[in-house]
Design a protein around this motif. Structure first.
Motif, PDB file in Angstrom:
ATOM      1  N   MET A   1       0.886  -1.233   0.007  1.00  0.00           N
ATOM      2  CA  MET A   1      -0.072   0.018   0.128  1.00  0.00           C
ATOM      3  C   MET A   1       0.792   1.152  -0.022  1.00  0.00           C
ATOM      4  O   MET A   1       1.942   1.183   0.334  1.00  0.00           O
ATOM      5  CB  MET A   1      -0.877   0.175   1.101  1.00  0.00           C
ATOM      6  CG  MET A   1      -1.952  -1.107   1.498  1.00  0.00           C
ATOM      7  SD  MET A   1      -3.322  -1.140   0.216  1.00  0.00           S
ATOM      8  CE  MET A   1      -4.081   0.387   1.167  1.00  0.00           C
ATOM      9  N   ASP A   2       0.308   2.435  -0.415  1.00  0.00           N
ATOM     10  CA  ASP A   2       1.045   3.362  -0.116  1.00  0.00           C
ATOM     11  C   ASP A   2       1.360   3.927   1.322  1.00  0.00           C
ATOM     12  O   ASP A   2       0.420   3.510   2.113  1.00  0.00           O
ATOM     13  CB  ASP A   2       0.265   4.941  -0.919  1.00  0.00           C
ATOM     14  CG  ASP A   2      -1.146   4.989  -0.489  1.00  0.00           C
ATOM     15  OD1 ASP A   2      -1.651   3.952   0.330  1.00  0.00           O
ATOM     16  OD2 ASP A   2      -1.682   5.934  -0.500  1.00  0.00           O
TER      17      ASP A   2
ATOM     18  N   SER B   1      -9.409   1.481   1.136  1.00  0.00           N
ATOM     19  CA  SER B   1      -7.898   1.431   0.535  1.00  0.00           C
ATOM     20  C   SER B   1      -7.542   0.157   0.116  1.00  0.00           C
ATOM     21  O   SER B   1      -6.894  -0.085  -0.790  1.00  0.00           O
ATOM     22  CB  SER B   1      -6.853   2.013   1.703  1.00  0.00           C
ATOM     23  OG  SER B   1      -7.157   3.237   2.186  1.00  0.00           O
TER      24      SER B   1
ATOM     25  N   MET C   1      -9.346  -0.713  -3.023  1.00  0.00           N
ATOM     26  CA  MET C   1      -9.088   0.129  -3.930  1.00  0.00           C
ATOM     27  C   MET C   1      -7.708  -0.200  -4.550  1.00  0.00           C
ATOM     28  O   MET C   1      -7.421  -0.488  -5.874  1.00  0.00           O
ATOM     29  CB  MET C   1      -9.104   1.504  -3.652  1.00  0.00           C
ATOM     30  CG  MET C   1      -8.563   2.483  -4.788  1.00  0.00           C
ATOM     31  SD  MET C   1      -9.480   1.998  -6.456  1.00  0.00           S
ATOM     32  CE  MET C   1     -10.732   3.355  -6.028  1.00  0.00           C
ATOM     33  N   ARG C   2      -6.673  -0.477  -3.878  1.00  0.00           N
ATOM     34  CA  ARG C   2      -5.565  -0.844  -4.090  1.00  0.00           C
ATOM     35  C   ARG C   2      -5.482  -2.379  -4.833  1.00  0.00           C
ATOM     36  O   ARG C   2      -4.924  -2.624  -6.004  1.00  0.00           O
ATOM     37  CB  ARG C   2      -4.651  -1.384  -2.850  1.00  0.00           C
ATOM     38  CG  ARG C   2      -3.294  -1.806  -3.099  1.00  0.00           C
ATOM     39  CD  ARG C   2      -2.120  -1.134  -4.075  1.00  0.00           C
ATOM     40  NE  ARG C   2      -0.816  -1.747  -4.165  1.00  0.00           N
ATOM     41  CZ  ARG C   2      -0.958  -2.697  -5.279  1.00  0.00           C
ATOM     42  NH1 ARG C   2      -2.023  -3.081  -5.987  1.00  0.00           N
ATOM     43  NH2 ARG C   2       0.481  -3.342  -5.411  1.00  0.00           N
ATOM     44  N   TYR C   3      -6.286  -3.295  -4.256  1.00  0.00           N
ATOM     45  CA  TYR C   3      -6.565  -4.574  -5.090  1.00  0.00           C
ATOM     46  C   TYR C   3      -7.898  -4.502  -5.582  1.00  0.00           C
ATOM     47  O   TYR C   3      -8.925  -5.385  -5.430  1.00  0.00           O
ATOM     48  CB  TYR C   3      -6.327  -5.669  -4.156  1.00  0.00           C
ATOM     49  CG  TYR C   3      -4.949  -5.631  -3.599  1.00  0.00           C
ATOM     50  CD1 TYR C   3      -3.826  -6.127  -4.522  1.00  0.00           C
ATOM     51  CD2 TYR C   3      -4.783  -5.177  -2.123  1.00  0.00           C
ATOM     52  CE1 TYR C   3      -2.692  -5.826  -4.028  1.00  0.00           C
ATOM     53  CE2 TYR C   3      -3.433  -5.307  -1.834  1.00  0.00           C
ATOM     54  CZ  TYR C   3      -2.356  -5.426  -2.538  1.00  0.00           C
ATOM     55  OH  TYR C   3      -1.074  -5.450  -2.119  1.00  0.00           O
ATOM     56  N   SER C   4      -8.211  -3.350  -6.674  1.00  0.00           N
ATOM     57  CA  SER C   4      -9.392  -3.373  -7.009  1.00  0.00           C
ATOM     58  C   SER C   4      -9.719  -4.411  -8.075  1.00  0.00           C
ATOM     59  O   SER C   4      -8.768  -5.228  -8.803  1.00  0.00           O
ATOM     60  CB  SER C   4      -9.608  -2.137  -8.084  1.00  0.00           C
ATOM     61  OG  SER C   4     -10.811  -1.895  -8.736  1.00  0.00           O
ATOM     62  N   THR C   5     -11.060  -4.802  -8.321  1.00  0.00           N
ATOM     63  CA  THR C   5     -11.284  -6.185  -9.120  1.00  0.00           C
ATOM     64  C   THR C   5     -11.964  -5.860 -10.193  1.00  0.00           C
ATOM     65  O   THR C   5     -12.564  -4.519 -10.341  1.00  0.00           O
ATOM     66  CB  THR C   5     -11.946  -7.056  -8.282  1.00  0.00           C
ATOM     67  OG1 THR C   5     -12.083  -8.438  -8.840  1.00  0.00           O
ATOM     68  CG2 THR C   5     -13.344  -6.622  -7.728  1.00  0.00           C
TER      69      THR C   5
ATOM     70  N   ARG D   1      -6.869 -10.893  -7.176  1.00  0.00           N
ATOM     71  CA  ARG D   1      -5.882  -9.993  -6.925  1.00  0.00           C
ATOM     72  C   ARG D   1      -5.938  -9.911  -5.138  1.00  0.00           C
ATOM     73  O   ARG D   1      -4.884  -9.517  -4.540  1.00  0.00           O
ATOM     74  CB  ARG D   1      -6.293  -8.682  -7.429  1.00  0.00           C
ATOM     75  CG  ARG D   1      -4.773  -7.800  -7.892  1.00  0.00           C
ATOM     76  CD  ARG D   1      -5.236  -6.597  -8.540  1.00  0.00           C
ATOM     77  NE  ARG D   1      -5.625  -6.974  -9.950  1.00  0.00           N
ATOM     78  CZ  ARG D   1      -6.156  -5.755 -10.577  1.00  0.00           C
ATOM     79  NH1 ARG D   1      -6.110  -4.500 -10.130  1.00  0.00           N
ATOM     80  NH2 ARG D   1      -6.722  -5.841 -11.697  1.00  0.00           N
TER      81      ARG D   1
ATOM     82  N   PRO E   1     -17.177  -4.877  -5.388  1.00  0.00           N
ATOM     83  CA  PRO E   1     -16.246  -4.511  -6.260  1.00  0.00           C
ATOM     84  C   PRO E   1     -15.671  -2.963  -5.835  1.00  0.00           C
ATOM     85  O   PRO E   1     -14.334  -2.805  -5.852  1.00  0.00           O
ATOM     86  CB  PRO E   1     -16.723  -4.526  -7.551  1.00  0.00           C
ATOM     87  CG  PRO E   1     -18.008  -4.657  -7.296  1.00  0.00           C
ATOM     88  CD  PRO E   1     -18.411  -5.458  -6.059  1.00  0.00           C
ATOM     89  N   ALA E   2     -16.584  -2.344  -5.266  1.00  0.00           N
ATOM     90  CA  ALA E   2     -16.379  -0.705  -4.986  1.00  0.00           C
ATOM     91  C   ALA E   2     -16.782  -0.584  -3.758  1.00  0.00           C
ATOM     92  O   ALA E   2     -16.039   0.590  -3.328  1.00  0.00           O
ATOM     93  CB  ALA E   2     -16.717   0.143  -6.139  1.00  0.00           C
TER      94      ALA E   2
END
Lengths: 506, 306
Positions: free
Chosen positions: A86-87, A219, A222-226, A234, A313-314
């Motif tokens: 992650m950031d 976070s 979103m980082r591992y958005s599908t 992912r 997903p989101a």
């Protein structure tokens, strides 16, 4: 003559490390725990105290002080962020925030202004580190502290909207009283955001099947958005990598005629090497991919875990999804455990031995560095201690720092290093030679004893057999060679040619 | 080395002077009272200016823009053969202007003109254009606007038969998501992402192989339009399996907004604001700029209206 000189040299190094002065030790302690040098005052203070008190006690006091510092929490939460890929900094870089107005915010954050509005992901990790809560809370925690934009900025609202299906009240805050909006302090100048954000603690029941610590934060999602094609794989791969130290690397050996392996291309979509738009016909690719045995090796592990993220997903869905924890553990056994909702994943995964060995390796690396070595015996001891300490991060880090190896890293002989490497490589053989493949003769070997203990029964016979299959080239078979690097196989052969020394180098 | 040290001290001295004199400047800066105040009534919203001028808030409603777009339904992960050959979406998009116009002004020629504001040498109109895509529900309630949900028409319904159904026999879409190739804000990689998601949308039969989107009463206004973004993915359960279908549109809503915004204004309403205003509206420029009028100002900031 040469090996003797090398061992002499290494021992000299060890001796000099053990003789580090108290100031040098303080410097190392401060950098490792806080990420910064001690102040001149600290050097003087420690030096002075060491004249009347044992230096070990003085340094132990400093360690305890450092573990309570905000620098410790910041440094190690960054380490955890790195672990998740992650950031380290949250989403807004031009930000000033007065965290003191939120008494419920994690402790050290409340102590002063910080530059960033931390995300729920970052705040959860910081809170665990600062409050010395069990490490398993990373997966099990059911409450979050969230900062979000007040009026009309989607990026902030997303943090709340993300949970709105679980708690419809969270979208009620979409309106604001006119008086608040027109108040003098409601300056909407965007360079100073301290009044444009709001903070809130949201909590869900402890038995909520839909909420799982950092995994159910905006976070992480979103980082591992599908996508429909990725189907949460992912996210599943990130869980395997972070919590079980299992890399789901695409290892598909069949090259196509034109040199492009479509299966590999599909497997790598989402790993940044190919975009899914490169593969035009998803249905066709899934059909080809799904019939490949090598593909299935990963998919039968990834897909059930990915199912736990279904319909989110989101943002989180109101209903929990059923899935499972299916994987080959370090012993080569295929573990298959159903999981009723992602909120129950923590309870399942944190009962796995691989979870403990993986987490202690993370801690060990954070304290001793990326190139440090952890021996099988140390791993057993560390896992046992980590459990006994109820996975409390400050306690475990204190334990690691107070061990002799911290100030005087242990050096190993070439024979010892060779044995450790052989053990790690041979354990990989268990992905095929395991309890589920009944035809294999070596299915129930105690690899640790066989490699590590020269007195082990049948060791000589077993080493002889191992030499034979390597000389013939029958093992590993061509299809399985992809699972080993050239270096691993080279070091294994070298270990055999050295007479297969054990962990003591004998 | 000496020169460097000398320069450093001179630089620090200069900084000290600057800080000192800027502090004096701030200390002497005076706050002026607000230029205007809000006046809310059940029938209208006004800004009453200190000099006696008045402006009222109005809503201009444009002619609806009607769109019919070819849709390609493809990639049914679970049942690849269950796909319609021809589909289309029909939807309409409204566009609205929220403006403050002069209702009392010494220059009669200014009446009903949109108020202009000068802030820090920038001239702007107290006006925002809003579309159905981002409009808030309360707006409907005030002026009786209608928002029809998009309608999907296909040449068959076989592809929907594996979808779950609601008690009212609508097809239930547990998740409808908008996917886009974009830079992941965290990993900074360019990849396919799911940006928006609507939960529990329903397809209600309104004719032969024709279905209208139904959203739950408390859903976000944007949810009803997610099916007409592009590309989208529809998720549903078939047994223990999550299935998905991709849908592509020829004319996605994002490409029709500018056309909707250029339609002629058909009606104008006085617009009474409630005491509690949706935050999304307050982020709009028209309200954001009003804050410069309703709060005290200092001499260094120049705010004027005309």
């Amino acid at each position: 003559m040469k090996p003797f000189f090398l061992i002499f040299f290494l021992n000299c190094l060890v001796t000099s490390a053990q003789n580090l002065g108290v100031e040098e030790k303080l410097k190392k302690l401060s950098i490792v725990i806080r990420g910064k040098l001690p102040s001149q005052g600290e050097y003087r203070d420690v030096s002075e105290k060491s004249k009347s008190v044992m230096p070990e006690i003085v340094l132990k006091d400093k360690l305890n002080e450092y573990l309570k510092s905000k620098e410790f929490a910041l440094k190690f939460s960054n380490k955890v962020s790195d672990m998740f890929r992650m950031d380290q900094a949250p989403f807004n870089y031009n930000f000033k925030m007065d965290y003191t107005q939120y008494p419920d915010v994690p402790m050290s954050i409340a102590s002063e202004n910080y530059k960033y509005p931390y995300s729920a992901f970052h705040l959860l990790i910081r809170e665990i580190l600062e409050t010395n809560s069990p490490w398993s809370d990373i997966l099990n925690r059911k409450n979050y502290f969230i900062f979000h934009r007040k009026p009309g900025f989607d990026i902030g609202q997303q943090q709340l909207l993300f949970y709105s299906a679980l708690n419809p009240k969270l979208v009620d805050s979409n309106s604001v009283l006119l008086e608040d909006f027109t108040a003098t302090n409601m300056d909407t100048s965007f360079s100073d955001d301290s009044n444009s954000y709001s903070g809130v603690r949201i909590s869900f029941p402890e038995n909520d099947k839909r909420v799982a610590g950092v995994l159910t934060t905006p976070s992480f999602m979103m980082r591992y958005s599908t996508t429909a094609v990725n189907s949460n794989r992912r996210r599943a791969a990130a869980v395997f990598r972070t919590f079980l130290c299992k890399d789901m690397v695409a290892s598909i050996p069949v090259p196509s005629k034109d040199g492009v392996d479509e299966n590999k291309k599909l497997a790598l979509a989402g790993e940044g090497q190919y975009s899914e738009s490169d593969i035009v016909d998803h249905i066709k690719m899934v059909q080809i991919h799904g019939q490949n045995v090598d593909c299935q090796f990963c998919h039968k592990q990834l897909d059930p875990l990915g199912d736990l993220f279904n319909f989110s997903p989101a943002r989180l869905n109101a209903a929990a999804s059923f899935g499972g924890l299916n994987y080959y553990n370090e012993e080569g056994v295929f573990v298959k455990k159903p999981v009723d909702g992602i909120g129950n994943l923590g309870a399942v995964i944190t009962n796995e031995r691989d979870y403990f060995s993986c987490q202690v390796k993370h801690f060990w690396t954070w304290i001793h560095g990326e190139n440090s070595l952890i021996t099988p015996a140390q791993e057993i001891e560390l896992v046992s201690t980590f459990k006994a300490m109820n996975q409390k991060p400050q306690d475990f880090i204190r334990y690691l720092v107070l061990k002799d190896e911290f100030y005087a890293p242990k050096k190993y002989t070439e024979a010892q290093l060779s044995a450790i490497s052989a053990f790690k490589t041979l354990k990989k053989c268990q992905s095929c030679h395991n309890q589920q493949n009944e035809n294999f003769e070596i299915q129930d070997l105690d690899w640790y004893q066989l490699v590590g203990n020269k007195q082990s029964i049948d060791r000589a016979v077993w080493i002889k057999e191992l030499k034979k299959v390597f000389q013939k080239g029958s093992m590993p078979p061509e299809e399985a060679q992809k699972d080993f690097t050239d270096g691993e196989l080279g070091r294994l052969k070298n270990w055999l040619s050295q007479g297969a020394p054990d962990f003591e180098g004998n | 080395m000496l020169n460097f040290r000398l320069m450093k001290y001179i630089f620090l001295l200069l900084i000290s002077f600057l800080v000192f004199f800027s502090s004096i400047d701030l200390a002497f800066a005076q706050e002026n009272p607000p230029l205007a105040r809000w006046e809310l009534s059940p029938t209208e919203t006004k800004l009453i200016f200190a000099d006696g001028r008045e402006a009222r808030l109005i809503l201009g409603v444009r002619k609806k823009h009607h769109v019919v777009s070819k849709a390609v339904v493809k990639e049914n992960i679970c049942f690849p053969e269950d796909l319609p050959k021809n589909c289309s979406w029909a939807y309409e998009l409204g566009s609205y202007d929220l403006s403050f116009v002069w209702s009392k002004h010494p220059d009669a020629g200014k009446l009903n003109e949109v108020v202009s504001i000068h802030v820090f040498n920038r001239k702007s109109k107290l006006q925002s254009t809003i579309d159905d895509f981002s409009i808030e529900t309360f707006l409907n309630g005030h002026v009786g606007l209608t928002q029809n949900s998009p309608v999907l028409t296909c040449d068959s319904d076989a592809w929907l038969q594996n979808f779950p159904k609601t008690p009212s026999q609508n097809f239930l879409i547990p998740t409808w998501a908008y996917e886009i190739m974009a830079t992941n804000p965290i990993s900074k990689k360019n990849e396919n992402l799911t940006f928006f998601q609507a939960n529990d949308l329903e397809l209600k039969a309104i004719g032969q192989n024709s279905w209208q989107i139904v959203v739950s009463p408390d859903a976000n206004q944007m949810d009803r339009f997610i099916p007409v973004t592009d590309p989208t993915a529809v998720y549903y359960n078939s047994g223990a399996r999550q299935c998905s279908i991709q849908i592509r549109l020829e004319k996605a809503i994002i490409n029709t907004v500018s056309i909707a915004n250029s339609q002629p204004v058909e009606k104008t309403y006085s617009f009474p604001l409630p005491r509690s205003i949706p935050k999304n509206l307050l982020g709009r420029e028209v309200f954001f700029l009003v804050t410069y009028l309703t709060r005290p100002t200092n001499e260094s900031s120049t705010v004027q209206v005309e």
